[in-house]
Design an enzyme around this catalytic site. Structure first.
Site, PDB file in Angstrom:
ATOM      1  N   HIS A  48       0.838  -1.206   0.000  1.00 33.51           N
ATOM      2  CA  HIS A  48       0.000   0.000   0.000  1.00 33.51           C
ATOM      3  C   HIS A  48       0.876   1.260   0.000  1.00 33.51           C
ATOM      4  CE1 HIS A  48      -3.037  -2.726   2.220  1.00 33.51           C
ATOM      5  NE2 HIS A  48      -3.544  -2.495   1.026  1.00 33.51           N
ATOM      6  N   LYS A  82     -17.667  -6.592   8.034  1.00 36.73           N
ATOM      7  CA  LYS A  82     -16.457  -7.388   8.251  1.00 36.73           C
ATOM      8  C   LYS A  82     -15.990  -7.197   9.685  1.00 36.73           C
ATOM      9  CE  LYS A  82     -14.129  -7.477   3.729  1.00 36.73           C
ATOM     10  NZ  LYS A  82     -12.938  -6.957   3.042  1.00 36.73           N
ATOM     11  N   ARG A 122      -1.821  -6.077  -8.419  1.00 34.14           N
ATOM     12  CA  ARG A 122      -0.665  -6.938  -8.152  1.00 34.14           C
ATOM     13  C   ARG A 122      -0.477  -7.972  -9.244  1.00 34.14           C
ATOM     14  NH1 ARG A 122      -2.887  -8.359  -2.336  1.00 34.14           N
ATOM     15  NH2 ARG A 122      -4.671  -8.403  -3.729  1.00 34.14           N
ATOM     16  N   SER A 157      -2.841  -7.914   2.877  1.00 33.84           N
ATOM     17  CA  SER A 157      -3.105  -7.714   4.307  1.00 33.84           C
ATOM     18  C   SER A 157      -3.479  -9.044   4.955  1.00 33.84           C
ATOM     19  CB  SER A 157      -4.245  -6.717   4.508  1.00 33.84           C
ATOM     20  OG  SER A 157      -3.888  -5.463   4.006  1.00 33.84           O
TER      21      SER A 157
HETATM   22  O1  PNS Z   1      -8.668  -2.888   0.241  1.00 29.34           O
HETATM   23  P1  PNS Z   1      -9.894  -3.466  -0.402  1.00 29.34           P
HETATM   24  O2  PNS Z   1     -10.716  -4.237   0.601  1.00 29.34           O
HETATM   25  O3  PNS Z   1      -9.583  -4.257  -1.637  1.00 29.34           O
HETATM   26  O4  PNS Z   1     -10.773  -2.180  -0.859  1.00 29.34           O
HETATM   27  C1  PNS Z   1     -12.047  -2.347  -1.442  1.00 29.34           C
HETATM   28  C2  PNS Z   1     -12.803  -1.011  -1.492  1.00 29.34           C
HETATM   29  C3  PNS Z   1     -12.844  -0.376  -0.111  1.00 29.34           C
HETATM   30  C4  PNS Z   1     -12.118  -0.067  -2.452  1.00 29.34           C
HETATM   31  C5  PNS Z   1     -14.237  -1.306  -2.021  1.00 29.34           C
HETATM   32  O5  PNS Z   1     -14.777  -2.392  -1.332  1.00 29.34           O
HETATM   33  C6  PNS Z   1     -15.181  -0.116  -1.841  1.00 29.34           C
HETATM   34  O6  PNS Z   1     -15.007   0.925  -2.432  1.00 29.34           O
HETATM   35  N1  PNS Z   1     -16.208  -0.313  -1.001  1.00 29.34           N
HETATM   36  C7  PNS Z   1     -17.193   0.715  -0.666  1.00 29.34           C
HETATM   37  C8  PNS Z   1     -18.576   0.305  -1.180  1.00 29.34           C
HETATM   38  C9  PNS Z   1     -18.637   0.568  -2.665  1.00 29.34           C
HETATM   39  O7  PNS Z   1     -18.624   1.689  -3.103  1.00 29.34           O
HETATM   40  N2  PNS Z   1     -18.696  -0.524  -3.462  1.00 29.34           N
HETATM   41  C10 PNS Z   1     -18.651  -0.399  -4.918  1.00 29.34           C
HETATM   42  C11 PNS Z   1     -19.887  -0.909  -5.539  1.00 29.34           C
HETATM   43  S1  PNS Z   1     -20.027  -2.663  -5.343  1.00 29.34           S
END
Ligand code: PNS
Length: 170
Positions: free
Chosen positions: A17, A41, A90, A129
């Site tokens: 990150h 979560k 990645r 993570s």
């Molecule tokens: O680090 P991550 O868990 O891969 O990040 C995922 C994240 C936080 C970018 C994604 O889950 C997100 O933006 N969630 C907020 C809800 C949302 O807007 N979802 C998109 C439509 S499904």
């Protein structure tokens, strides 16, 4: 002024990150790293702890701010007048999920939000993570995956949960 948001769970923030944050901060004038507050979560670190870790790790990068958000990224971005999301890629295994997320966000924002992908530096391509947490939970060495002050906090969490054996012995 070119501004972007780097959203994620950051539970916990890893060197992968941090690599994306540093590189994105060189592309954009302002980068807002924003931690998702997801009550579906059960995270290892609270949102406040994750924000604190990110602030400490990025304190030497002046154009990086740390924030948190709940709900849809597109709603948060609209409130903050942000139109670019940064995400790290990645491997090909990330691609399908990231493409879906980017396209969904584009749809939800009525075409106003785009996603810029940075490919993770090769040395961090294996890092996640979840794997950091799994290694730490079994007492393995995570010194190559997160800064020392973060590793200490991760071990402390598992120690207080009674789940750590043979800390740092691998
Ligand atoms: O680090 P991550 O868990 O891969 O990040 C995922 C994240 C936080 C970018 C994604 O889950 C997100 O933006 N969630 C907020 C809800 C949302 O807007 N979802 C998109 C439509 S499904």
């Amino acid at each position: 002024m070119k501004r972007a948001v780097y959203p994620g769970s950051f539970d916990p923030m890893t060197y992968g990150h941090l690599d994306i944050i540093r590189r994105a901060s060189e592309i954009f004038d302002l980068l807002i790293v924003s931690v998702l507050n997801n009550n579906q979560k059960t995270p290892l670190f609270s949102v406040e702890e994750r924000v604190k870790i990110l602030k400490e790790a990025t304190k030497d990068i002046p154009n990086v701010q740390v924030d948190s958000f709940s709900g849809l990224l597109t709603n948060y971005a609209a409130e903050k007048d942000l139109h670019v999301a940064v995400r790290g890629l990645r491997a090909i295994t990330d691609f399908e999920y990231e493409l879906q997320l980017a396209q969904t966000n584009r749809m939800l924002s009525g075409g106003r939000m785009d996603t810029v992908f940075l490919t993770t530096s090769l040395e961090y391509a294996y890092l996640s993570s979840s794997s950091v947490k799994e290694i730490a939970c079994f007492g393995g060495d995570i010194s190559k995956t997160v800064p020392e002050f973060v590793a200490e906090q991760i071990y402390r969490k598992y120690r207080s949960a009674g789940g750590l054996s043979g800390e740092g012995n691998q």
